[in-house]
Scaffold this active site. Structure first.
Site, PDB file in Angstrom:
ATOM      1  N   TYR A  47      12.070  -0.225  16.044  1.00 35.93           N
ATOM      2  CA  TYR A  47      13.576  -0.268  15.368  1.00 35.93           C
ATOM      3  C   TYR A  47      13.406  -1.532  14.686  1.00 35.93           C
ATOM      4  O   TYR A  47      14.223  -1.679  13.521  1.00 35.93           O
ATOM      5  CB  TYR A  47      14.296  -0.639  16.375  1.00 35.93           C
ATOM      6  CG  TYR A  47      14.791   0.797  17.166  1.00 35.93           C
ATOM      7  CD1 TYR A  47      14.334   1.938  16.880  1.00 35.93           C
ATOM      8  CD2 TYR A  47      15.563   0.603  18.354  1.00 35.93           C
ATOM      9  CE1 TYR A  47      14.455   2.922  17.995  1.00 35.93           C
ATOM     10  CE2 TYR A  47      15.962   1.767  19.052  1.00 35.93           C
ATOM     11  CZ  TYR A  47      15.453   2.956  18.879  1.00 35.93           C
ATOM     12  OH  TYR A  47      15.871   3.977  19.673  1.00 35.93           O
ATOM     13  N   ASP A  93       6.961   9.897  29.296  1.00 37.33           N
ATOM     14  CA  ASP A  93       7.293  11.114  29.466  1.00 37.33           C
ATOM     15  C   ASP A  93       7.356  11.658  30.889  1.00 37.33           C
ATOM     16  O   ASP A  93       8.212  12.285  31.194  1.00 37.33           O
ATOM     17  CB  ASP A  93       6.105  12.475  28.714  1.00 37.33           C
ATOM     18  CG  ASP A  93       4.613  11.802  28.886  1.00 37.33           C
ATOM     19  OD1 ASP A  93       4.370  10.770  29.468  1.00 37.33           O
ATOM     20  OD2 ASP A  93       3.953  12.565  28.564  1.00 37.33           O
ATOM     21  N   ASP A 121      19.954   6.284  28.477  1.00 36.04           N
ATOM     22  CA  ASP A 121      21.101   7.071  28.379  1.00 36.04           C
ATOM     23  C   ASP A 121      20.761   8.410  29.171  1.00 36.04           C
ATOM     24  O   ASP A 121      21.682   8.928  29.822  1.00 36.04           O
ATOM     25  CB  ASP A 121      20.917   7.796  26.934  1.00 36.04           C
ATOM     26  CG  ASP A 121      22.006   7.043  25.929  1.00 36.04           C
ATOM     27  OD1 ASP A 121      22.028   6.036  26.301  1.00 36.04           O
ATOM     28  OD2 ASP A 121      22.521   7.782  24.979  1.00 36.04           O
ATOM     29  N   ASP A 149      15.903   2.639  25.082  1.00 32.14           N
ATOM     30  CA  ASP A 149      17.143   3.616  24.430  1.00 32.14           C
ATOM     31  C   ASP A 149      17.256   4.868  25.109  1.00 32.14           C
ATOM     32  O   ASP A 149      18.508   5.307  25.497  1.00 32.14           O
ATOM     33  CB  ASP A 149      16.648   3.433  22.921  1.00 32.14           C
ATOM     34  CG  ASP A 149      18.103   3.951  22.393  1.00 32.14           C
ATOM     35  OD1 ASP A 149      19.005   4.153  22.992  1.00 32.14           O
ATOM     36  OD2 ASP A 149      18.057   3.910  20.932  1.00 32.14           O
ATOM     37  N   LYS A 192       3.366   4.281  27.010  1.00 37.28           N
ATOM     38  CA  LYS A 192       2.618   5.259  26.779  1.00 37.28           C
ATOM     39  C   LYS A 192       1.112   4.857  26.459  1.00 37.28           C
ATOM     40  O   LYS A 192       0.685   5.045  25.515  1.00 37.28           O
ATOM     41  CB  LYS A 192       3.346   6.003  25.604  1.00 37.28           C
ATOM     42  CG  LYS A 192       2.804   7.237  25.081  1.00 37.28           C
ATOM     43  CD  LYS A 192       3.103   8.365  26.128  1.00 37.28           C
ATOM     44  CE  LYS A 192       2.489   9.757  25.786  1.00 37.28           C
ATOM     45  NZ  LYS A 192       2.568  10.915  26.580  1.00 37.28           N
TER      46      LYS A 192
END
Ligand code: NAD
Length: 352
Positions: A135, A218, A246, A242, A186
């Site tokens: 980001y 994942d 959620d 992020d 990852k």
């Protein structure tokens, strides 16, 4: 206590008004000053983070934020969009650690889309790094190649010190909980997160009582739905956090239940619900204010060290649920449907 109150856009002003109502009902010695941010900042000062708002936030001990954003701003130049105001204030205040608890109140077990036995008793703390990663990494942008085709670039980047300081937050929190940290990365594909894993392993030697495990992002997304109760503290980078936080919010019944804290190295913090500005329901008095009210409890806990009043708010929220009060997003048959304002009233009166 000096609090900067930034309601923002959409449902922001409605939900923040309820949190302020609850704070006032505690009758603490608090100085609260309001200022615009996001779309409201753009409308009033042509900037999603006006200078005066940033100054107020820097001078305050804590910031209470509603939410920013509305689709009507999507056509603005990127630096003028509401979300840039949010990213900038996090960066300017150096709020590198985002804490998002996902806790299921037993009263809401049937409001979750998952089976009650999968989620009942759920209590996860997601620790997300907030000021680094893809980001913020440079280079970034959209450029045109020699053949005329356009190319978009973002850069995933973490330094060892950035990883270490967020790791410490996670390990410290785990020490006060069930002493388990799951680091999500990852590392099989991305070098940035290979380094992340190495730093976490090294750091764990300072916390011999905490059990550290690792999970690819994942798989973590899948495990959160399959068997979420296996997690105690999850720590991860900005973009993975992020998305996962959620996802975790839905385990609890509604994103309207999830508070969050973003803190700096000295426990100064910005407190806000995990959800966005929900323009689809703004101004209708149907938004759930509990995530924002619970964010105030986190503020009392992390910034003001006032455990007694933090617990008072948490108990008052629980009382409102035990009384059967539900906003539309968590309503089930047999409960009393209340609006945003009434939910604020019920919690405020349950404080006593
Ligand atoms: P959102 O979180 O605003 O809404 C997603 C869904 O959840 C909507 O159906 C909404 O009605 C519902 N919802 C959210 N909060 C609720 C609450 N308190 N009570 C009841 N229902 C609630 O996400 P979105 O629709 O993807 O984004 C809307 C705007 O919010 C966009 O402009 C986006 O950029 C912005 N946004 C801001 C933040 C933030 O301020 N921290 C975070 C995410 C999105």
């Amino acid at each position: 206590m000096k609090i900067a109150v930034l309601p923002g856009d959409g449902i922001g002003p409605e939900i923040v008004a309820q949190a302020v109502k609850v704070l006032k009902a505690l009758k603490l010695n608090i100085d609260m000053t309001e200022a615009p941010i996001g779309g409201a900042g753009y409308e009033s000062a042509g900037d999603p983070l006006p200078d005066a708002t940033l100054k107020l936030a820097k001078e305050a001990d804590a910031v209470l934020l509603g939410a920013v954003g509305d689709w009507k701003y999507d056509k603005l130049e990127r630096h003028l969009r509401p979300e840039r105001g949010l990213l900038r204030i996090r960066k300017e205040l150096n709020l590198f650690a985002n804490l998002r608890p996902a806790l299921l109140y037993p009263e809401l077990a049937s409001a979750s889309t998952l089976k009650p036995e999968v989620v009942s008793g759920l209590d996860i703390m997601i620790v997300r790094e907030l000021t680094g990663d893809i980001y913020f990494g440079q280079p970034r942008g959209i450029s045109t190649l020699e053949n005329g085709e356009r190319e978009g670039i973002n850069t995933m980047r973490y330094s060892e010190s950035e990883i270490r300081r967020i790791g410490r937050v996670a390990f410290d929190i785990a020490m006060k909980r069930n002493k388990r940290v799951c680091s999500v990365d990852k590392a099989n594909v991305l070098e940035t997160t290979e380094l992340w894993r190495q730093v976490m392993i090294k750091l764990s030697s300072e916390y011999p009582e905490v059990e550290l495990s690792h999970m690819y992002v994942d798989n973590a997304a899948m495990q959160l739905i399959r068997a979420p109760k296996q997690f105690d503290v999850m720590v991860t980078g900005n973009i993975f956090g992020d998305i996962l936080s959620d996802e975790a919010s839905m385990l609890t019944g509604s994103i309207g239940m999830l508070p969050s804290a973003s803190i700096d190295a000295n426990n100064k913090g910005m407190y806000e619900p995990s959800h966005g500005s929900a323009p689809d329901i703004a101004g209708k008095d149907v938004a759930n204010p509990l995530a924002t009210i619970l964010s105030v409890a986190m503020m009392l806990h992390y910034t003001f060290n006032d455990e007694a009043n933090a617990q008072k708010i948490e108990h008052a929220v629980k009382s409102a649920l035990v009384l059967g009060c539900r906003t539309a997003d968590i309503w089930t048959e047999g409960c009393k449907k209340v609006g945003c304002n009434e939910m604020g009233d019920v919690v405020a009166s349950a404080l006593n």
